[in-house]
Write an enzyme that holds these catalytic residues in place. Structure first.
Site, mmCIF file in Angstrom:
data_model
loop_
_atom_site.group_PDB
_atom_site.id
_atom_site.type_symbol
_atom_site.label_atom_id
_atom_site.label_comp_id
_atom_site.label_asym_id
_atom_site.label_seq_id
_atom_site.Cartn_x
_atom_site.Cartn_y
_atom_site.Cartn_z
ATOM 1 N N TYR A 158 3.265 15.037 -2.578
ATOM 2 C CA TYR A 158 3.219 15.459 -1.171
ATOM 3 C C TYR A 158 2.848 16.931 -1.039
ATOM 4 C CZ TYR A 158 4.711 15.662 3.741
ATOM 5 O OH TYR A 158 4.758 15.819 5.104
ATOM 6 N N LYS A 162 -0.507 18.441 0.774
ATOM 7 C CA LYS A 162 -0.404 19.353 1.915
ATOM 8 C C LYS A 162 -0.963 20.734 1.579
ATOM 9 C CE LYS A 162 1.320 16.468 4.886
ATOM 10 N NZ LYS A 162 0.525 16.068 6.078
#
Length: 250
Positions: A158, A162
């Protein structure tokens, strides 16, 4: 009078049927925009139901479309439906994302690939597919995350995705400046949407202790930052990441 009027503007909010996407779609509509949300359906029809419930109050200024952001064919169909209904696109909010948290030693190829594909590669595909429809002077807002700058335990996939969003935003801001399309990112802290509530309670307590404002964010607070970046008030802001996290820095 401050100019937050988006009348006549057409917005696409990916993953707009719930959480931050739903709050953003609702606020953009309240500001006068017509709003399209996509959804990825499941056998029970939950995705469709949530998306249609989101746009139902929008009347003729709302549209829910079945489209998997990972699929180029689905995205082409989505853009065609936006063209057929509204004629163009002005505001693109890349919000769709998933979590597959695991420590590095337990992180499978499947969990890595799923998060990178949905949270980063799909944003590239959405932006690229939308470009012919996006009018000059438009806005792109990509959802990054505080995880990209802090690097939470168990979020290698993640955080990497991002972080990639922040880099992609900077590049697109340069490439699209000639068309006066501003490209920015919003990096929320922890917001207790369905995704935020999946964080274990013990981890949330540790996080809360590090936030100077001593509370988690509300979806409407993140949506307000996105509205600002979609409005004429942000006309000289591009290539930036706006951190909306209650003052939380590691």
């Amino acid at each position: 009078m401050l100019n937050l009027d988006l009348s006549g503007r057409i917005a696409l909010v990916t993953g707009g049927g719930q959480g931050l996407g739903q709050a953003t779609a609702t606020l953009l509509h309240q500001a006068g925009a017509s709003v399209v949300v996509n959804y990825l359906d499941d056998p029970a029809g939950n995705g469709r139901a949530k998306a249609e419930q989101t746009v139902a109050p929008f009347g003729t200024r709302g549209l829910a479309v079945a489209a998997d952001v990972r699929s180029r064919a689905d995205l082409q169909s989505l853009m065609q439906q936006i063209h057929d209904r509204f004629g163009a696109l002005d505001l693109l909010i890349n919000n769709a994302a998933i979590l597959r948290d695991r420590s590095l030693k337990n992180l499978s190829d499947e969990d890595w690939d799923a998060v990178i594909e949905t949270n980063l590669s799909a944003v590239f595909r959405v932006c690229q597919t939308a470009l012919p429809l996006l009018r000059d002077g438009g806005r792109i807002v990509n959802l990054a995350s505080i995880s990209a700058v802090i690097g939470f335990f168990g979020q290698a996939n993640y955080a990497a995705a991002k972080s990639g969003i922040i880099g992609l935003t900077k590049v697109l801001s340069r490439e699209l400046a000639g068309r006066s399309i501003n490209v920015n990112a919003v990096a929320p802290g922890v917001v207790l949407t369905e995704m935020g509530q999946s964080i274990p309670e013990s981890a949330r307590a540790q996080m809360l202790a590090q936030i100077p404002l001593k509370r988690f964010g509300e979806p409407a607070e993140i949506a307000s930052a996105i509205l600002f970046l979609c409005s004429p008030l942000s006309s000289y802001i591009t290539g930036q990441t706006l951190h909306v996290n209650g003052g939380w820095w590691a």
